[in-house]
Design a protein around this motif. Structure first.
Motif, PDB file in Angstrom:
ATOM      1  N   VAL A 250      34.548  47.120  39.555  1.00  0.00           N
ATOM      2  CA  VAL A 250      35.509  46.427  40.413  1.00  0.00           C
ATOM      3  C   VAL A 250      35.162  44.948  40.473  1.00  0.00           C
ATOM      4  N   ASP A 251      36.147  44.120  40.115  1.00  0.00           N
ATOM      5  CA  ASP A 251      36.082  42.676  40.332  1.00  0.00           C
ATOM      6  C   ASP A 251      36.987  42.404  41.526  1.00  0.00           C
ATOM      7  N   LEU A 252      36.388  42.245  42.714  1.00  0.00           N
ATOM      8  CA  LEU A 252      37.173  42.144  43.940  1.00  0.00           C
ATOM      9  C   LEU A 252      37.644  40.713  44.157  1.00  0.00           C
ATOM     10  N   SER A 253      38.957  40.531  44.156  1.00  0.00           N
ATOM     11  CA  SER A 253      39.554  39.218  44.359  1.00  0.00           C
ATOM     12  C   SER A 253      39.429  38.791  45.818  1.00  0.00           C
ATOM     13  N   ALA A 254      39.339  37.486  46.034  1.00  0.00           N
ATOM     14  CA  ALA A 254      39.366  36.964  47.402  1.00  0.00           C
ATOM     15  C   ALA A 254      40.754  37.077  48.013  1.00  0.00           C
ATOM     16  N   ASP A 255      41.767  37.259  47.180  1.00  0.00           N
ATOM     17  CA  ASP A 255      43.143  37.457  47.642  1.00  0.00           C
ATOM     18  C   ASP A 255      43.338  38.935  47.918  1.00  0.00           C
ATOM     19  N   SER A 256      43.433  39.309  49.191  1.00  0.00           N
ATOM     20  CA  SER A 256      43.513  40.719  49.553  1.00  0.00           C
ATOM     21  C   SER A 256      44.764  41.394  49.014  1.00  0.00           C
ATOM     22  N   ASP A 257      45.814  40.608  48.705  1.00  0.00           N
ATOM     23  CA  ASP A 257      47.080  41.161  48.228  1.00  0.00           C
ATOM     24  C   ASP A 257      47.189  41.213  46.708  1.00  0.00           C
ATOM     25  N   GLU A 258      46.159  40.769  45.998  1.00  0.00           N
ATOM     26  CA  GLU A 258      46.261  40.770  44.538  1.00  0.00           C
ATOM     27  C   GLU A 258      46.386  42.197  44.021  1.00  0.00           C
ATOM     28  N   PRO A 259      47.392  42.482  43.183  1.00  0.00           N
ATOM     29  CA  PRO A 259      47.545  43.845  42.656  1.00  0.00           C
ATOM     30  C   PRO A 259      46.437  44.184  41.670  1.00  0.00           C
ATOM     31  N   ALA A 260      46.233  45.467  41.485  1.00  0.00           N
ATOM     32  CA  ALA A 260      45.193  45.924  40.567  1.00  0.00           C
ATOM     33  C   ALA A 260      45.610  45.701  39.125  1.00  0.00           C
ATOM     34  N   ALA A 261      44.700  45.156  38.331  1.00  0.00           N
ATOM     35  CA  ALA A 261      44.904  44.978  36.897  1.00  0.00           C
ATOM     36  C   ALA A 261      43.715  45.586  36.173  1.00  0.00           C
ATOM     37  N   ALA A 262      43.983  46.347  35.130  1.00  0.00           N
ATOM     38  CA  ALA A 262      42.921  47.055  34.433  1.00  0.00           C
ATOM     39  C   ALA A 262      41.976  46.090  33.729  1.00  0.00           C
ATOM     40  N   ILE A 263      40.675  46.371  33.831  1.00  0.00           N
ATOM     41  CA  ILE A 263      39.624  45.735  33.057  1.00  0.00           C
ATOM     42  C   ILE A 263      38.799  46.873  32.464  1.00  0.00           C
ATOM     43  N   PRO A 264      37.902  46.616  31.511  1.00  0.00           N
ATOM     44  CA  PRO A 264      37.104  47.710  30.964  1.00  0.00           C
ATOM     45  C   PRO A 264      36.371  48.487  32.059  1.00  0.00           C
ATOM     46  N   LEU A 265      36.608  49.791  32.108  1.00  0.00           N
ATOM     47  CA  LEU A 265      35.954  50.725  33.030  1.00  0.00           C
ATOM     48  C   LEU A 265      36.309  50.492  34.495  1.00  0.00           C
ATOM     49  N   GLY A 266      37.431  49.774  34.776  1.00  0.00           N
ATOM     50  CA  GLY A 266      37.784  49.582  36.173  1.00  0.00           C
ATOM     51  C   GLY A 266      38.952  48.649  36.370  1.00  0.00           C
ATOM     52  N   TYR A 267      38.875  47.826  37.450  1.00  0.00           N
ATOM     53  CA  TYR A 267      40.005  46.991  37.846  1.00  0.00           C
ATOM     54  C   TYR A 267      39.537  45.656  38.413  1.00  0.00           C
ATOM     55  N   ARG A 268      40.341  44.643  38.175  1.00  0.00           N
ATOM     56  CA  ARG A 268      40.334  43.409  38.963  1.00  0.00           C
ATOM     57  C   ARG A 268      41.400  43.620  40.029  1.00  0.00           C
ATOM     58  N   THR A 269      41.038  43.489  41.313  1.00  0.00           N
ATOM     59  CA  THR A 269      41.966  43.888  42.364  1.00  0.00           C
ATOM     60  C   THR A 269      41.630  43.238  43.694  1.00  0.00           C
ATOM     61  N   GLY A 270      42.624  43.093  44.535  1.00  0.00           N
ATOM     62  CA  GLY A 270      42.414  42.785  45.936  1.00  0.00           C
ATOM     63  C   GLY A 270      42.097  44.056  46.701  1.00  0.00           C
ATOM     64  N   ARG A 271      41.622  43.888  47.925  1.00  0.00           N
ATOM     65  CA  ARG A 271      41.148  45.050  48.671  1.00  0.00           C
ATOM     66  C   ARG A 271      42.256  46.037  49.026  1.00  0.00           C
ATOM     67  N   LYS A 272      43.476  45.562  49.251  1.00  0.00           N
ATOM     68  CA  LYS A 272      44.545  46.483  49.631  1.00  0.00           C
ATOM     69  C   LYS A 272      44.876  47.435  48.490  1.00  0.00           C
TER      70      LYS A 272
END
Length: 320
Positions: A250-272
Motif C-alpha cells: 500500500v502506497d497511502l496517499s495524503a489525499d483521503s479521497d484518492e481512488p485506488a490504482a493498482a501497483i505491483p502486489l497492491g495499490y496506491r490509494t487514499g484511506r477511504k
C-alpha cells in the motif's frame, strides 16, 4: 502433523478470527530508495504499531542478497530482529513471513521459535515457506528438486519440537542416544502458518497448518483462491478453523479521497478507498492483511497514525 493446540491460542485468535479481518504491518518499513534498514528507526516504528493497535508485525527471511534480485533490501536476520521486537513490544503479535524452512535445519528453527515465543510471552506465530530462488539453494548446499519433500519432512520435525511436550525427531540416532527435547517448555504449541504453498497441495496445508498466507491478487482472482482454500479445508479439516491471510503493498496517499490504482502486489490509494478494499476482502473471506507500506513523500509515522485513526476502527472496533 497437525498443530492442534495452536487453534486455542488467544494470541493467534487476536490476529485470525472467523468472520473478521485484522490488519498488521510488514517490517522493515523503508523510505523510497532506502535499502538498508536503520534498526533504531524500525524498533521505533514497531513500538508505535504496538501502541496504535495494529495486530501483527511480519518479518521476512532473506538469507542472501544479489544485484540480480528484484528485492535489494538488506533484511536483518529474522531471529535477531524478532528477539529485539519481543523485548520492545507488549501486545502485538510477531509473525515470521516466512522462515525458509528448506534452507535451515528444522531443529534450529524450532529452538528459535520456542525462544521467540518465550521472550514475547507467547505472541509469536511461526510462518514457514520454501523460498523460490535456485541460486540460494545451491549456495547453501541444497537442491531445488528436493524442495517439496524437504519442506514436508522439515515441517514434521518442527511441528513435533514446538508442541507441548516437545519431541525431537533426530536426523540420526546412535544406539545409546538420549531422548531429546527442547527447552524452555511450552504451555501451548507455537502456531504454524504456511506462507505460499511450499510445493504442497492445499489439502496438505489445510491438514497441517493453522492457516495459509498468500500475496495480493486482484479481487476476483483472490476470491477464487479463497474458495479453493475453503474447499480444501472442508475436505481435510472440516471441523477446524483455518485462517486465510494476504500480504498487500500500500502506497497511502495524503489525499483521503484518492481512488485506488493498482501497483505491483497492491495499490496506491487514499484511506477511504483502502477501507472499501479491505471491507471487500473481509466479505470474501480474508482474516488478516499484512500491509507492506510505501511512503511516497510522507513520513512513515504519519502514515501509521492515519491508518490507526481512520482505518483500524472499521475492522478492530473497540477491541484492545
Amino acid at each position: 502433523m497437525k498443530n492442534e493446540l495452536a487453534e486455542q491460542d488467544t494470541h493467534f485468535q487476536h490476529v485470525f478470527r472467523d468472520g473478521q479481518l485484522t490488519i498488521g504491518l510488514a517490517l522493515p518499513m523503508l523510505e523510497p530508495g532506502q535499502t538498508v534498514p536503520d534498526l533504531d528507526v524500525q524498533l521505533e516504528l514497531a513500538r508505535a504499531a504496538d501502541e496504535l493497535g495494529f495486530r501483527a508485525l511480519w518479518i521476512r527471511d532473506v538469507p542472501l542478497n544479489s544485484a540480480d534480485y528484484p528485492d535489494p533490501v538488506g533484511h536483518l536476520d529474522p531471529w535477531v530482529l524478532l528477539g529485539a521486537l519481543a523485548a520492545q513490544t507488549r501486545r502485538i503479535a510477531l509473525v515470521s513471513g516466512a522462515i525458509v524452512l528448506t534452507l535451515r535445519h528444522p531443529l534450529h528453527i524450532a529452538k528459535a521459535a520456542i525462544s521467540t515465543s518465550a521472550l514475547s510471552h507467547d505472541r509469536f506465530i511461526l510462518g514457514l515457506g520454501s523460498g523460490d530462488r535456485p541460486p540460494e539453494y545451491a549456495a547453501l548446499g541444497k537442491n531445488t528438486d528436493d524442495r517439496r519433500t524437504l519442506f514436508r519432512h522439515n515441517w514434521e520435525v518442527v511441528a513435533a519440537a514446538i508442541r507441548a511436550p516437545s519431541r525431537v525427531i533426530p536426523d540420526l540416532a546412535t544406539p545409546d542416544a538420549p531422548e531429546f527435547c527442547l527447552l524452555p517448555a511450552l504451555s501451548d504449541a507455537v502456531p504454524m502458518l504456511a506462507v505460499g504453498s511450499g510445493g504442497q497441495s492445499l489439502d496438505w496445508i489445510a491438514r497441517n497448518a493453522c492457516g495459509w498466507i498468500t500475496y495480493h491478487r486482484e479481487p476476483e482472482q483472490q476470491r477464487d483462491r479463497y474458495q479453493l482454500w475453503r474447499d480444501a479445508v472442508g475436505r481435510s479439516a472440516p471441523s477446524a478453523f483455518r485462517a486465510f491471510g494476504v500480504a498487500l503493498k500500500v502506497d497511502l496517499s495524503a489525499d483521503s479521497d484518492e481512488p485506488a490504482a493498482a501497483i505491483p502486489l497492491g495499490y496506491r490509494t487514499g484511506r477511504k478507498a483502502l477501507v472499501a478494499l479491505l471491507e471487500d476482502m473481509r466479505a470474501s473471506g480474508t482474516h488478516h492483511v499484512s500491509l507492506n507500506l510505501s511512503a511516497t513523500g510522507r513520513e512513515l509515522r504519519d502514515v501509521l497514525e492515519e491508518l490507526a485513526a481512520e482505518v483500524l476502527p472499521a475492522f478492530h472496533g473497540g477491541e484492545s
